[in-house]
Scaffold this active site. Structure first.
Site, PDB file in Angstrom:
ATOM      1  N   HIS A 120      36.344  33.326  42.984  1.00  0.00           N
ATOM      2  CA  HIS A 120      35.380  34.469  43.123  1.00  0.00           C
ATOM      3  C   HIS A 120      35.143  35.103  41.572  1.00  0.00           C
ATOM      4  O   HIS A 120      35.250  36.083  41.369  1.00  0.00           O
ATOM      5  CB  HIS A 120      35.894  35.687  44.030  1.00  0.00           C
ATOM      6  CG  HIS A 120      36.260  35.219  45.364  1.00  0.00           C
ATOM      7  ND1 HIS A 120      35.459  34.304  46.133  1.00  0.00           N
ATOM      8  CD2 HIS A 120      37.298  35.724  46.428  1.00  0.00           C
ATOM      9  CE1 HIS A 120      35.746  34.326  47.312  1.00  0.00           C
ATOM     10  NE2 HIS A 120      36.846  35.006  47.477  1.00  0.00           N
ATOM     11  N   HIS A 192      31.533  39.860  50.435  1.00  0.00           N
ATOM     12  CA  HIS A 192      33.099  39.666  50.929  1.00  0.00           C
ATOM     13  C   HIS A 192      33.318  40.719  51.904  1.00  0.00           C
ATOM     14  O   HIS A 192      34.658  40.979  51.963  1.00  0.00           O
ATOM     15  CB  HIS A 192      34.126  39.480  49.821  1.00  0.00           C
ATOM     16  CG  HIS A 192      35.046  38.761  50.035  1.00  0.00           C
ATOM     17  ND1 HIS A 192      35.971  39.101  50.808  1.00  0.00           N
ATOM     18  CD2 HIS A 192      35.482  37.372  49.647  1.00  0.00           C
ATOM     19  CE1 HIS A 192      36.879  38.149  50.932  1.00  0.00           C
ATOM     20  NE2 HIS A 192      36.560  37.055  49.979  1.00  0.00           N
ATOM     21  N   GLU A 332      31.123  34.653  54.503  1.00  0.00           N
ATOM     22  CA  GLU A 332      30.582  34.719  53.509  1.00  0.00           C
ATOM     23  C   GLU A 332      29.710  33.527  53.184  1.00  0.00           C
ATOM     24  O   GLU A 332      29.982  32.075  53.105  1.00  0.00           O
ATOM     25  CB  GLU A 332      31.836  34.317  52.241  1.00  0.00           C
ATOM     26  CG  GLU A 332      32.991  35.412  52.426  1.00  0.00           C
ATOM     27  CD  GLU A 332      34.456  34.553  51.925  1.00  0.00           C
ATOM     28  OE1 GLU A 332      34.293  34.396  50.780  1.00  0.00           O
ATOM     29  OE2 GLU A 332      35.436  34.938  52.417  1.00  0.00           O
TER      30      GLU A 332
HETATM   31  C1  GLA Z   1      38.436  34.341  50.211  1.00  0.00           C
HETATM   32  C2  GLA Z   1      39.137  33.212  50.331  1.00  0.00           C
HETATM   33  C3  GLA Z   1      40.466  33.672  50.651  1.00  0.00           C
HETATM   34  C4  GLA Z   1      41.021  34.760  49.873  1.00  0.00           C
HETATM   35  C5  GLA Z   1      40.105  35.846  50.303  1.00  0.00           C
HETATM   36  C6  GLA Z   1      40.574  37.194  49.446  1.00  0.00           C
HETATM   37  O1  GLA Z   1      37.873  34.315  51.380  1.00  0.00           O
HETATM   38  O2  GLA Z   1      38.657  32.139  50.649  1.00  0.00           O
HETATM   39  O3  GLA Z   1      41.201  32.387  50.523  1.00  0.00           O
HETATM   40  O4  GLA Z   1      41.300  34.494  48.873  1.00  0.00           O
HETATM   41  O5  GLA Z   1      38.728  35.374  49.734  1.00  0.00           O
HETATM   42  O6  GLA Z   1      41.996  37.463  50.093  1.00  0.00           O
END
Ligand code: GLA
Length: 368
Positions: A120, A192, A332
């Site tokens: 991210h 997210h 997402e």
């Molecule tokens: C994304 C990732 C997950 C986790 C979340 C935050 O969706 O794919 O593995 O890290 O973010 O907790």
């Protein structure tokens, strides 16, 4: 509209001196409310471009807040295990293996923040910076802009990013992402938000019925980096082509489910050449007890469906209720994870002179 809660918490954070180095221009953190004719409201802050609240009716017409989050800025800043509640993630949403990639003969090294990988956008991704906000009443939208500097978190190029949230009267929240760069760079920006259509803090989401418009997915290794294969979901717990409860197959003995601790994978959306770049239905979620429905449409090629496997009840949200294991799910919309290192995946490289432009919408309704 400036929120008192947000102003007060800003002062507290200043006094406590927490994570101060992570953000600039503190006193410009604000909370905006978009409201439509049907009474739906969406609250957005320019810290992390976070959606802090979405209020929509259930089948009896009762409004409820269907997204996980906090009512103060420090809630977002201090959350343990960084859940990214409601935030825009980037410059590269999802993982880049070992925080490294090659582009035009040069190797770039990114901040690593998730085991061996970069997740991210790195340590201070787009979710942890202050954006400039422009609220446009006539269009019922708010545009947030951010300038990511060359080498920020290791990425090449000055990137000008904009995210616009527009609330329509038919209960659709349309999100438009744009970006331009002065050097070739990977870009993969997404949202997210964790949804719980029963209402945030109302237990787990395993009874929600999910349909994903995807015949294939991208399996991962134990650090959640795609193997590069694109197998069919048919006959696996990853088959959501016909709506089924999220919890239905989640307990199956399956290596992929073990790696993710449940669903935490990217699905390859069924997109024909004809609808390339157009909005298509990516997912539909129905919550049977409240009748609330969420439809997700996107111009993107994939969707990461994450079902809150890392939530464990330690985080307590805006209404004081704990966010239990799988107490929210994220859809997402994005390009596939680790694309800069995967030759067979669609490219995520944005070049100078090009414009990154993607759209995703969350549309709410009820089924009785
Ligand atoms: C994304 C990732 C997950 C986790 C979340 C935050 O969706 O794919 O593995 O890290 O973010 O907790």
């Amino acid at each position: 509209m400036r929120s008192l809660a947000f102003s007060i918490s800003f002062a507290l954070v200043m006094m406590a001196g927490q994570v101060f180095a992570q953000v600039q221009d503190f006193d410009s953190i604000q909370l905006y409310t978009l409201k439509n004719k049907a009474g739906m409201t969406v609250k957005v802050t320019n810290y992390g471009a976070i959606i802090t609240s979405i209020q929509v009716p259930d089948k009896a017409g009762k409004l409820g807040d269907v997204v996980l989050g906090y009512d103060s800025v420090e809630g977002y800043m201090n959350a343990v295990d960084k859940p990214y509640f409601g935030a825009v993630v980037g410059r590269y949403g999802n993982r880049i293996a070992k925080g490294k990639f090659e582009l035009d003969g040069q190797t770039y090294t990114l901040s690593v923040n998730n085991g061996p990988n970069s997740l991210h956008g790195g340590i201070i991704g787009f979710d942890k910076v202050v954006w400039k906000a422009d609220y446009r009443q006539d269009k019922n939208e708010i545009e947030l802009t951010y300038h990511a500097k060359d080498k920020e978190e290791g990425y090449p190029g000055n990137l000008n990013v904009s995210v616009t949230y527009q609330l329509k009267d038919d209960n659709e929240l349309l999100i438009t992402y744009k970006a331009t760069t002065d050097k070739a760079t990977p870009v993969n920006i997404t949202q997210h938000t964790y949804f719980n259509l029963k209402g945030e803090g109302s237990g787990d989401i395993l009874g929600h019925e999910l349909m994903l418009n995807a015949d294939k997915y991208t399996p991962v290794d134990e650090t959640l980096i795609p193997t590069g294969e694109l197998p069919a979901v048919k006959g696996t717990p990853f088959d959501f082509t016909k709506a089924k409860a999220i919890g239905k197959d989640i307990g199956e003995k399956n290596e992929q489910l073990t790696f993710g601790g449940g669903y935490d994978h990217n699905w390859v959306l069924n997109r024909s050449e004809v609808d390339k770049g157009k909005m298509i239905l990516a997912a539909k979620v129905v919550e049977p007890t409240t009748g609330r429905v969420l439809e997700v449409r996107t111009t993107e090629s994939g969707v990461q469906f994450y079902c809150g496997n890392f939530l464990d009840g330690r985080l307590t949200g805006k209404s004081g209720k704990p966010y239990v294991h799988r107490g929210g799910f994220c859809l997402e919309t994005q390009h596939y994870p680790d694309s800069p290192n995967q030759k067979n995946f669609p490219s995520t490289i944005l070049k100078p002179g090009q414009e990154y432009h993607t759209q995703t919408s969350f549309r709410f309704g009820v089924e009785k």
